[in-house]
Design a protein around this motif. Structure first.
Motif, mmCIF file in Angstrom:
data_model
loop_
_atom_site.group_PDB
_atom_site.id
_atom_site.type_symbol
_atom_site.label_atom_id
_atom_site.label_comp_id
_atom_site.label_asym_id
_atom_site.label_seq_id
_atom_site.Cartn_x
_atom_site.Cartn_y
_atom_site.Cartn_z
ATOM 1 N N ILE A 21 2.452 0.030 -5.448
ATOM 2 C CA ILE A 21 2.540 1.475 -5.657
ATOM 3 C C ILE A 21 1.217 2.143 -5.284
ATOM 4 N N CYS A 22 0.111 1.552 -5.677
ATOM 5 C CA CYS A 22 -1.209 2.092 -5.311
ATOM 6 C C CYS A 22 -1.363 2.155 -3.796
ATOM 7 N N TYR A 23 -0.966 1.097 -3.129
ATOM 8 C CA TYR A 23 -1.056 1.058 -1.672
ATOM 9 C C TYR A 23 -0.263 2.205 -1.047
ATOM 10 N N LEU A 24 0.923 2.453 -1.565
ATOM 11 C CA LEU A 24 1.766 3.529 -1.032
ATOM 12 C C LEU A 24 1.200 4.911 -1.374
ATOM 13 N N ILE A 25 0.626 5.053 -2.545
ATOM 14 C CA ILE A 25 -0.026 6.316 -2.916
ATOM 15 C C ILE A 25 -1.168 6.600 -1.953
ATOM 16 N N LEU A 26 -1.932 5.586 -1.628
ATOM 17 C CA LEU A 26 -3.051 5.749 -0.699
ATOM 18 C C LEU A 26 -2.586 6.081 0.717
ATOM 19 N N GLN A 27 -1.326 5.813 1.008
ATOM 20 C CA GLN A 27 -0.744 6.173 2.303
ATOM 21 C C GLN A 27 -0.104 7.559 2.256
#
Length: 76
Positions: A21-27
């Motif tokens: 989820i963090c990775y996707l938020i950063l995207q």
């Protein structure tokens, strides 16, 4: 491979799902996009975001994306 290395090194206190989820938020992914990509409900993602905020010691006014970016910058 890069995502796994990034996640385990920078956010070891988060579960694999929370790290994703963090990775996707950063995207710059929106909640609806994250739900679709991970095949999870909005309530599930919202709960996991709350868990992420708690584990990272964030206040309610803190911007999650900015905190994640700062954490990454500090780890390099």
């Amino acid at each position: 491979f890069r995502r796994v290395l990034f996640r385990s090194r920078v956010f070891p206190e988060l579960s694999a799902s929370e790290q994703e989820i963090c990775y996707l938020i950063l995207q710059n992914r929106k909640l609806s996009e994250i739900c679709t990509l991970l095949n999870k409900s909005e309530s599930n993602i919202t709960t996991q975001r709350a868990n992420i905020r708690k584990k990272l010691g964030m206040g309610s006014a803190d911007n999650l994306k900015k905190v994640l970016e700062k954490r990454i910058a500090e780890s390099q």
